[in-house]
Each structure stands twice: as C-alpha cells, then as structure tokens.
Enzyme design. Structure first.
Site, PDB file in Angstrom:
ATOM      1  N   ASP A  44       0.833  -1.219   0.000  1.00  0.00           N
ATOM      2  CA  ASP A  44       0.000   0.000   0.000  1.00  0.00           C
ATOM      3  C   ASP A  44       0.857   1.255   0.000  1.00  0.00           C
ATOM      4  O   ASP A  44       0.470   2.298  -0.489  1.00  0.00           O
ATOM      5  CB  ASP A  44      -0.866   0.092   1.265  1.00  0.00           C
ATOM      6  CG  ASP A  44      -1.672  -1.156   1.473  1.00  0.00           C
ATOM      7  OD1 ASP A  44      -1.570  -2.041   0.616  1.00  0.00           O
ATOM      8  OD2 ASP A  44      -2.380  -1.223   2.482  1.00  0.00           O
ATOM      9  N   TRP A 173      48.772   8.782 -10.489  1.00  0.00           N
ATOM     10  CA  TRP A 173      49.677   7.638 -10.629  1.00  0.00           C
ATOM     11  C   TRP A 173      50.469   7.478  -9.320  1.00  0.00           C
ATOM     12  O   TRP A 173      50.976   8.459  -8.773  1.00  0.00           O
ATOM     13  CB  TRP A 173      50.643   7.854 -11.806  1.00  0.00           C
ATOM     14  CG  TRP A 173      51.648   6.729 -11.882  1.00  0.00           C
ATOM     15  CD1 TRP A 173      51.500   5.542 -12.530  1.00  0.00           C
ATOM     16  CD2 TRP A 173      52.923   6.684 -11.228  1.00  0.00           C
ATOM     17  NE1 TRP A 173      52.602   4.754 -12.315  1.00  0.00           N
ATOM     18  CE2 TRP A 173      53.493   5.423 -11.517  1.00  0.00           C
ATOM     19  CE3 TRP A 173      53.629   7.567 -10.420  1.00  0.00           C
ATOM     20  CZ2 TRP A 173      54.743   5.031 -11.048  1.00  0.00           C
ATOM     21  CZ3 TRP A 173      54.879   7.177  -9.932  1.00  0.00           C
ATOM     22  CH2 TRP A 173      55.429   5.917 -10.266  1.00  0.00           C
ATOM     23  N   ASP A 338      58.008  -9.328 -17.221  1.00  0.00           N
ATOM     24  CA  ASP A 338      57.367  -8.042 -17.493  1.00  0.00           C
ATOM     25  C   ASP A 338      57.935  -7.429 -18.781  1.00  0.00           C
ATOM     26  O   ASP A 338      58.438  -8.139 -19.668  1.00  0.00           O
ATOM     27  CB  ASP A 338      57.533  -7.123 -16.270  1.00  0.00           C
ATOM     28  CG  ASP A 338      56.388  -6.142 -16.095  1.00  0.00           C
ATOM     29  OD1 ASP A 338      56.386  -5.126 -16.793  1.00  0.00           O
ATOM     30  OD2 ASP A 338      55.499  -6.407 -15.269  1.00  0.00           O
ATOM     31  N   ASP A 339      57.881  -6.147 -18.888  1.00  0.00           N
ATOM     32  CA  ASP A 339      58.261  -5.384 -20.077  1.00  0.00           C
ATOM     33  C   ASP A 339      59.702  -5.711 -20.523  1.00  0.00           C
ATOM     34  O   ASP A 339      60.553  -6.016 -19.697  1.00  0.00           O
ATOM     35  CB  ASP A 339      58.179  -3.903 -19.692  1.00  0.00           C
ATOM     36  CG  ASP A 339      58.084  -2.987 -20.878  1.00  0.00           C
ATOM     37  OD1 ASP A 339      58.329  -3.447 -21.998  1.00  0.00           O
ATOM     38  OD2 ASP A 339      57.757  -1.803 -20.663  1.00  0.00           O
ATOM     39  N   LYS A 448      49.606 -10.073 -18.378  1.00  0.00           N
ATOM     40  CA  LYS A 448      49.468  -8.776 -17.717  1.00  0.00           C
ATOM     41  C   LYS A 448      49.327  -7.758 -18.843  1.00  0.00           C
ATOM     42  O   LYS A 448      50.286  -7.503 -19.578  1.00  0.00           O
ATOM     43  CB  LYS A 448      50.705  -8.476 -16.865  1.00  0.00           C
ATOM     44  CG  LYS A 448      50.701  -7.088 -16.237  1.00  0.00           C
ATOM     45  CD  LYS A 448      51.927  -6.883 -15.363  1.00  0.00           C
ATOM     46  CE  LYS A 448      52.034  -5.453 -14.863  1.00  0.00           C
ATOM     47  NZ  LYS A 448      53.249  -5.242 -14.067  1.00  0.00           N
ATOM     48  N   ASP A 450      48.946  -4.195 -20.102  1.00  0.00           N
ATOM     49  CA  ASP A 450      49.267  -2.864 -19.598  1.00  0.00           C
ATOM     50  C   ASP A 450      48.794  -1.793 -20.584  1.00  0.00           C
ATOM     51  O   ASP A 450      48.453  -2.083 -21.745  1.00  0.00           O
ATOM     52  CB  ASP A 450      50.791  -2.796 -19.393  1.00  0.00           C
ATOM     53  CG  ASP A 450      51.221  -1.764 -18.370  1.00  0.00           C
ATOM     54  OD1 ASP A 450      50.387  -0.944 -17.960  1.00  0.00           O
ATOM     55  OD2 ASP A 450      52.413  -1.785 -17.990  1.00  0.00           O
ATOM     56  N   MET A 451      48.851  -0.547 -20.162  1.00  0.00           N
ATOM     57  CA  MET A 451      48.411   0.593 -20.989  1.00  0.00           C
ATOM     58  C   MET A 451      48.988   1.828 -20.323  1.00  0.00           C
ATOM     59  O   MET A 451      48.525   2.216 -19.259  1.00  0.00           O
ATOM     60  CB  MET A 451      46.879   0.608 -20.941  1.00  0.00           C
ATOM     61  CG  MET A 451      46.138   1.300 -22.035  1.00  0.00           C
ATOM     62  SD  MET A 451      46.361   3.057 -22.037  1.00  0.00           S
ATOM     63  CE  MET A 451      45.203   3.522 -23.281  1.00  0.00           C
ATOM     64  N   ASN A 452      50.018   2.413 -20.926  1.00  0.00           N
ATOM     65  CA  ASN A 452      50.820   3.376 -20.182  1.00  0.00           C
ATOM     66  C   ASN A 452      50.755   4.829 -20.623  1.00  0.00           C
ATOM     67  O   ASN A 452      51.742   5.553 -20.487  1.00  0.00           O
ATOM     68  CB  ASN A 452      52.278   2.915 -20.171  1.00  0.00           C
ATOM     69  CG  ASN A 452      52.491   1.839 -19.124  1.00  0.00           C
ATOM     70  OD1 ASN A 452      52.294   2.088 -17.949  1.00  0.00           O
ATOM     71  ND2 ASN A 452      52.844   0.648 -19.551  1.00  0.00           N
ATOM     72  N   CYS A 498      46.038  -3.735 -16.134  1.00  0.00           N
ATOM     73  CA  CYS A 498      47.018  -2.792 -15.597  1.00  0.00           C
ATOM     74  C   CYS A 498      47.039  -1.588 -16.526  1.00  0.00           C
ATOM     75  O   CYS A 498      46.930  -1.732 -17.744  1.00  0.00           O
ATOM     76  CB  CYS A 498      48.390  -3.477 -15.583  1.00  0.00           C
ATOM     77  SG  CYS A 498      49.773  -2.395 -15.219  1.00  0.00           S
ATOM     78  N   ASP A 520      51.450   1.156  -9.066  1.00  0.00           N
ATOM     79  CA  ASP A 520      52.899   0.964  -9.178  1.00  0.00           C
ATOM     80  C   ASP A 520      53.593   1.310  -7.870  1.00  0.00           C
ATOM     81  O   ASP A 520      54.770   1.002  -7.684  1.00  0.00           O
ATOM     82  CB  ASP A 520      53.470   1.857 -10.285  1.00  0.00           C
ATOM     83  CG  ASP A 520      53.297   1.218 -11.654  1.00  0.00           C
ATOM     84  OD1 ASP A 520      53.082  -0.001 -11.717  1.00  0.00           O
ATOM     85  OD2 ASP A 520      53.366   1.951 -12.661  1.00  0.00           O
TER      86      ASP A 520
HETATM   87  C1  DGJ Z   1      53.585  -0.025 -15.805  1.00  0.00           C
HETATM   88  C2  DGJ Z   1      53.167  -1.128 -14.881  1.00  0.00           C
HETATM   89  O1  DGJ Z   1      52.273  -0.659 -13.925  1.00  0.00           O
HETATM   90  C3  DGJ Z   1      54.404  -1.751 -14.256  1.00  0.00           C
HETATM   91  O2  DGJ Z   1      54.040  -2.732 -13.337  1.00  0.00           O
HETATM   92  C4  DGJ Z   1      55.273  -2.304 -15.351  1.00  0.00           C
HETATM   93  O3  DGJ Z   1      54.608  -3.360 -15.971  1.00  0.00           O
HETATM   94  C5  DGJ Z   1      55.627  -1.221 -16.346  1.00  0.00           C
HETATM   95  N1  DGJ Z   1      54.465  -0.536 -16.834  1.00  0.00           N
HETATM   96  C6  DGJ Z   1      56.370  -1.802 -17.522  1.00  0.00           C
HETATM   97  O4  DGJ Z   1      56.623  -0.882 -18.493  1.00  0.00           O
END
Ligand code: DGJ
Length: 701
Positions: A44, A173, A338-339, A448, A450-452, A498, A520
């Site tokens: 109601d 960052w 990693d890279d 992993k 990534d994109m920076n 990431c 990071d």
């Molecule tokens: C940014 C990432 O956050 C790090 O952990 C590492 O993978 C670097 N890039 C590598 O270029």
C-alpha cells in the site's frame, strides 16, 4: 529478484533481500522514480503517487525525478539523455510505451512523443547483495539518423534529506584510490575520466549517505559504472532538496551517430542500498563482484612473482632463469616476465607494437624459459601492452595512420608512445592476432595487459563523417571484444588489467579481468591507504599487492619485511623484489610468509572484509577478514609510527557470532565473539613499522 507490479498504477517495486526500489508512470506518462531504501512492509505504501511540493518559479520538470531525465522542456538538471535529430530539434520527451520482464530483467520501453526514438530502461537485481544493475538501450526506429550527445546509464535519485555526503576515490599515478568524503551543497560535484581509460585520478564509484553514517551503521547508497573509458559521475544537489547522481559515458567530446534501425547500448551502472554502514556496502559490492562480475571469481588466485622491479627492461633468459629458480624456492606459483622481452625494446623509447621475441635477449625464444619455469612447478605469465606503439617500431613505420591523430597536427607522445586506434577493424585484427599468436605459440597461463598513457588528439580522420567522436566508446568496446575472443580461445589464460598501475580498475573490465594491478606504488605504508580506498569499491581477490625491495624505488623508505608482507597479504599476493638482493635469512622468512599466506588465502580472498582502523585516523591500521563459513578470522594490524611511547589502542573485531567462542591460534586464548568485539585485542605493536597477523578460530558455543 522479485518485481512486484501494480499494473493499473504502473508501479514496479524491485525487491531485494533488504531493500526496495520503486518506479512508476505518472499521469503524464513519464517514468518517475518513487522510492529507494529499506524494504517497506506493505505494498500500500506504493499506491500514493509521490506528490512533490510546488516551488514557485520552478517548473514541473525542474523538480521531476524521471528515471531517464531527458533534456527537454524545462528540465535543467544534468541530463540522462540528450540527442539531436536531423531537423535540428534537440529535445526529447519520453512517455511510457510498454513493459516486460524477460530473463530476470525488467525492461520498460519509453518513446519520444514526436520522434521515432525508443528508449528501453533495464533493471536487473541481485537479491543477496541488494544490488541493481541499470542500463539503457536507445533504438532509432525511424528513417533518419539521430546523433546521441549524452547517454547516462542511470540517474539515481536519492531520498530527500537535509544533508548529503559523498564518498569517492581520487588520486594520481602512484597514489590511486585515496578515500575522499565530503558534504555536498547545492551545485554539482563531478568525478570523471576524459583521458580514454578509467584513469588514476578518479574511479567510477560512489557512496552517498546523509552525513551520519559510520563504517558499521547508517544508510549508504553505493554505485558504480562498469566502463573502462570516458566516464562521468555527476552528483547534483538541486536547490529543491533533491540529490541525483547521473552515471555514464562522459558527454565531453562524445557523439554517436545512430542511423535508422541502429541501437546504442549503454554500459551498466550498478546501484545498491544498505542501512548498515560503509563496511556493509563494500562487502555487498565485494560479494556481487565475486559471484557475478569478476572473471573466474570462484577460483583462488595464485602467488605470483613479477620481475619488473628486479630487472626492468634488462630481461634476458639468463637473469629470468635465476629469478625463477629463487621465486620457486620461495613458493611462488606463477612467474611473470614483465616489459622488455620483445622487438627492439631496450628502454621505453622503442619496440611497442612489434610483438615478436627479442632474439638477443632470448636466443631460444621463450620456450626454453617457459619449460624451465614449468619444471620448477610454476606457471608462466607475460606482460604485453598491445594498444600502444612506439614511433620507433616497425609497426608504426608501416602503419603511421593506425594511431589516433588529427590531420596535419602534431601527435603528442606519452612515455614515447602513441595510442593505436582500436576503433579501426584492421587495428583490432592486428592486436588480436599478435596476442593470439603469442598464446598459441607458447604455454602461457597469464597475461598482464598494460596501458601506459592517456589519449591525446583522439581523431579518426579516415572514418565516415560524424563517427570520429565515437572513438572514446569504440576503443573500449573493441578492447572488451578482443579480450573476450582471446579468452574464448585460450580459456586457461588469466588476465590482469594494468594501466601504469591502477589506471584501469573498474567493473567493466572486471568481467574480463581476473585481477587488477592496484598501483605501481609498492611502498607498504602508502599501500595501506591505497588498499584501504580500493577496498571500498573492489574485492580483495582482484587487488594484486607485491612485496618489493627493502629500499622502496619511489621514496627510498625502508620498511621491515614483515610489514611489507603483511600489507601485501591483504589482497592477491605477489613478489616483486630482486631476489638476488635477499639474504639467506630473508629468503627463509619470505618463504614462511608465503606459506602462511597460502593457508589464509581463502579467508582473505573470499571472506568478508571488515575495515577496523583507517590508516589516516590513528597510528594503527587494522583490517579483518572473516571466512564465508564464519569459522576463521584473520586480523592484520599495522603500527605506522609510535609516538611518545604510547601503547597502541585495542582493536575491536567485528562480524563474529557474539555467543560463539573463538580461539587465538597463537596465544591459545579463548573468548566469546562478544568479548573479542567489545573488549577487543590488546596490540603489542611497538616503534615504527611494526605489524601483526592474528588468527582466530571458532571453537563452538
Ligand atoms: C607499468 C606497470 O604498472 C608496471 O608494473 C610495469 O609493468 C611497467 N608498466 C612496464 O613498463
């Protein structure tokens, strides 16, 4: 979910475990918000149409609380929908057309009073977590094109209260997900991303309370946007006592051409309600993510070793083998390179885009390292950044038109790289095939991704007229599509999202991501704050935390191994230090922490998280996890810096059964749940950077 409908009155009540969300069609045929909050006892309560006060000089639309809030008539609030028709008219007036419940989704179809534009509002509820997903579908059912200028996934209307407080996550960052809380006065508070990705500066998440809520008590409305691009959350407090939260794709520089017969679907906005404080709001979000959003949510996450902070770009087969052997001896379950392993990658100036193995660094390809890693009992993971290209790469030399750019304008680089135009089908194909080939050639279990950098000059000169501003959304759709296709083909591969740390953390990518790289910044003291904020919106299984070098790379701070481990053990544990720098004794200690983590992993990754003492309030941070079955408790306590010799304040546990008895595994002390919650635990933490991990086990009534 149960949806109670009172058809004649066109009222729908979405009833979840403890909350009701009600909407209705008003006498003009507009879909209005009616109620959101504690479950109301009787139906109601919903029959009376919400009659608003009249405000002199303000129109009906000005105080309207439509579910969509289209821009038109005298509606001046943040619009939920704004379009331009071919005859240059730009207003939309939506009226109810029909409704249906299909596959547990309530769909309400609205139409413009003049134009052939159809808007379907969708609601799907998750009872257990009092969560509702909302999204809209805009269909052009006419003959002429329409341009969408703003499409919000949801406009959430708050009940009228004298004061409103917003909780959100901000940072940059290395300082992501810092918790912020502020009172909202008249006007708009906007949190947003205009950089192409979810971003480090704000996160698409919010909580609203009325100024008195605490961690354990009081009403909280919580929400989010499941989208990894260009987004905006507008909390608008009108002069007429209302607060509305518009959540969706950012309208800044956005335009979408909707041709005859086409449909545009917005991302999902998630909304929920609890009367039990911020803590319960977070636990509900965590549970919802674990069960319904996070990829492989039902699996425990592995302890990984990542060599980034150990070798940076100087990876080669030899140094990775040495690290892998040491990581395995510690008990790591996954080894991630990693890279630096591909193309002409010696530093960040070259190589991105050329996804073939660098033969100088890995003369045998990756195969022999992978075999070695597997022989050590670990699985193998690898870093990629496929949305990017360095101008100094074969890919860019061959396809300079594949990046976002404006014709004849400078292309601004970020970290010496440009962003590939993922709106283009040829680029999508390239990116998909590059990663597919890697996964098809090698026995890889973990990516992993990534994109920076952020977007700049987001142009797409080659596309048809009127489509260039769609890149903000097309990029994200293409990314999701590529991940989905890769994951369908390589089902066993787990993905980490990431973006220069935690730049792509949201519930959109979470459907495809098994975990997030949180930040990071691996300094344990800073991490307490980052992880504290992160825990408001996201579950601990998704939050990857590494233990790194004794001397932190960002600030030179030195923190004891125990404190570093305890901090990282509050999420999905990773190891990121150069193991060659560790003494034998440190290696032994690290192995013991990893073994301990494995023992508590289900409690931390899948249990209920109680935030007991915030890092910024005193010199103690405390976070507790209670296993799903209530049998086990893990408490992490951290003393940042002791002043004046003061003893640490006792920490009072939460979430225990008051009448059951729990035993402290280390001291053997047995007390009732009420005792642990009311009297608390006396901490013996001293000096700087002291920490303790305390376990309790239920021993019965
Ligand atoms: C940014 C990432 O956050 C790090 O952990 C590492 O993978 C670097 N890039 C590598 O270029």
């Amino acid at each position: 979910m149960s949806i109670l409908t009172v058809e004649d009155n066109k009222i729908w009540v979405i009833r979840t475990h403890r909350a009701d969300y009600a909407i209705h069609v008003d006498s003009n045929g507009a879909l209005q918000h009616f109620y959101w909050g504690e479950q109301l006892n009787t139906l109601d309560e919903f029959f009376e149409a919400s009659d608003q006060h009249v405000w002199i000089w303000e129109s009906e639309e000005g105080i309207s609380r439509e579910e969509i809030m289209p821009w038109g008539k005298l509606n001046f609030a943040e619009p939920g929908l704004k379009v331009e028709f071919q005859d240059c008219s730009r207003d939309v007036v939506l009226r109810f057309d029909s409704s249906v419940i299909e596959d547990n989704v309530l769909k309400i179809v609205l139409r413009d009073v003049i134009k052939q534009l159809q808007v379907t509002v969708h609601y799907r509820a998750y009872d257990e977590f009092d969560v509702i997903e909302r999204w809209v579908e805009i269909a052009n059912i006419g003959q002429e094109s329409v341009v969408l200028e703003q499409v919000m996934s949801a406009v959430w209307h708050m009940p009228v209260y004298p004061s409103y407080r917003l909780t959100y996550l901000a940072g940059h960052w290395g300082a992501e997900t810092q918790l912020r809380r502020e009172l909202l006065l008249e006007g708009k508070k906007v949190i947003e991303a205009r950089r192409g990705i979810t971003g480090h500066n704000h996160n698409p998440f919010f909580m609203i309370d009325f100024g008195e809520t605490t961690e354990e008590n009081g009403s909280v409305y919580y929400g989010a946007l499941a989208f990894s691009g260009h987004w905006k959350v507008v909390a608008e407090r009108t002069p007429y006592q209302f607060l509305q939260i518009a959540v969706g794709i950012n309208d800044f520089d956005f335009r979408w051409l909707l041709k005859a017969g086409e449909t545009f679907v917005s991302p999902v906005s998630v909304g929920g309600y609890t009367a039990r404080g911020y803590g319960d709001a977070s636990r509900k979000l965590h549970g919802y993510q674990q069960k319904h959003v996070l990829r492989n949510g039902d699996q425990l996450r592995k302890v990984l070793y990542n060599s980034w902070e150990a070798t940076y770009f100087d990876v080669n087969e030899e140094n990775q083998r040495i690290l892998a052997q040491k990581a395995a001896s510690l008990g790591a379950e996954r080894f991630v390179v990693d890279d630096g392993w591909f193309g002409a990658r010696a530093d960040d100036t070259a190589g991105l885009g050329d996804w073939y193995v660098n033969k100088t660094k890995f003369p045998n390809g990756l195969g022999s390292l992978i075999d070695y890693v597997k022989s050590l009992g670990m699985d193998f993971g690898i870093w990629v950044e496929p949305e990017m290209v360095n101008p100094n790469s074969d890919l860019y030399r061959n396809h300079p038109d594949w990046v976002y750019h404006f014709p004849n304008r400078h292309r601004t680089e970020g970290r010496n790289q440009l962003v590939l135009n993922l709106a283009r089908e040829d680029v999508q194909a390239y990116v998909y095939h590059a990663v597919d080939e890697l996964l098809s050639t090698y026995d890889i279990s973990f990516i992993k991704w990534d994109m920076n950098r952020y977007f700049s000059e987001p142009g797409w000169p080659e596309t048809e007229m009127g489509r260039d501003r769609e890149v903000w959304v097309r990029h994200v759709h293409a990314l999701y599509d590529i991940w989905e296709r890769l994951q369908t083909k390589h089902t066993q591969v787990q993905f980490e999202s990431c973006a220069g740390g935690g730049g792509r953390v949201d519930m959109g990518i979470m459907r495809y991501a098994d975990q997030f790289w949180t930040s990071d910044n691996t300094d344990a003291l800073d991490r307490l704050r980052i992880q504290w904020g992160h825990s408001h919106a996201y579950n601990s299984k998704s939050m990857v935390c590494w233990v790194t070098e004794n001397v932190n790379f960002m600030n030179g701070r030195q923190i004891p191994l125990q404190f570093r481990f305890h901090t990282a053990m509050m999420g999905t544990l990773g190891i990121g230090m150069n193991l060659n720098h560790m003494t034998e004794q440190e290696m032994k200690e690290a192995a013991a922490y990893i073994a301990q983590y494995k023992a508590i992993r289900p409690i931390v990754q899948e249990g209920l998280c109680y935030r007991l003492s915030p890092p910024e309030q005193s010199d103690v941070t405390a976070v507790e996890y209670v296993s799903q079955d209530g049998q086990e408790v893990v408490l992490f306590t951290f003393r940042h810096a002791q002043h004046y010799g003061h003893p640490a304040l006792p920490v009072r546990l939460r979430g225990l059964d008051p009448s059951s008895r729990y035993c402290n595994s280390e001291t053997g002390e047995i007390r009732s749940g009420q005792g642990w919650m009311s009297r608390g635990i006396l901490l013996r933490l001293k000096g700087d950077y002291d920490s303790a991990l305390i376990r309790l086990t239920l021993v019965g009534d």
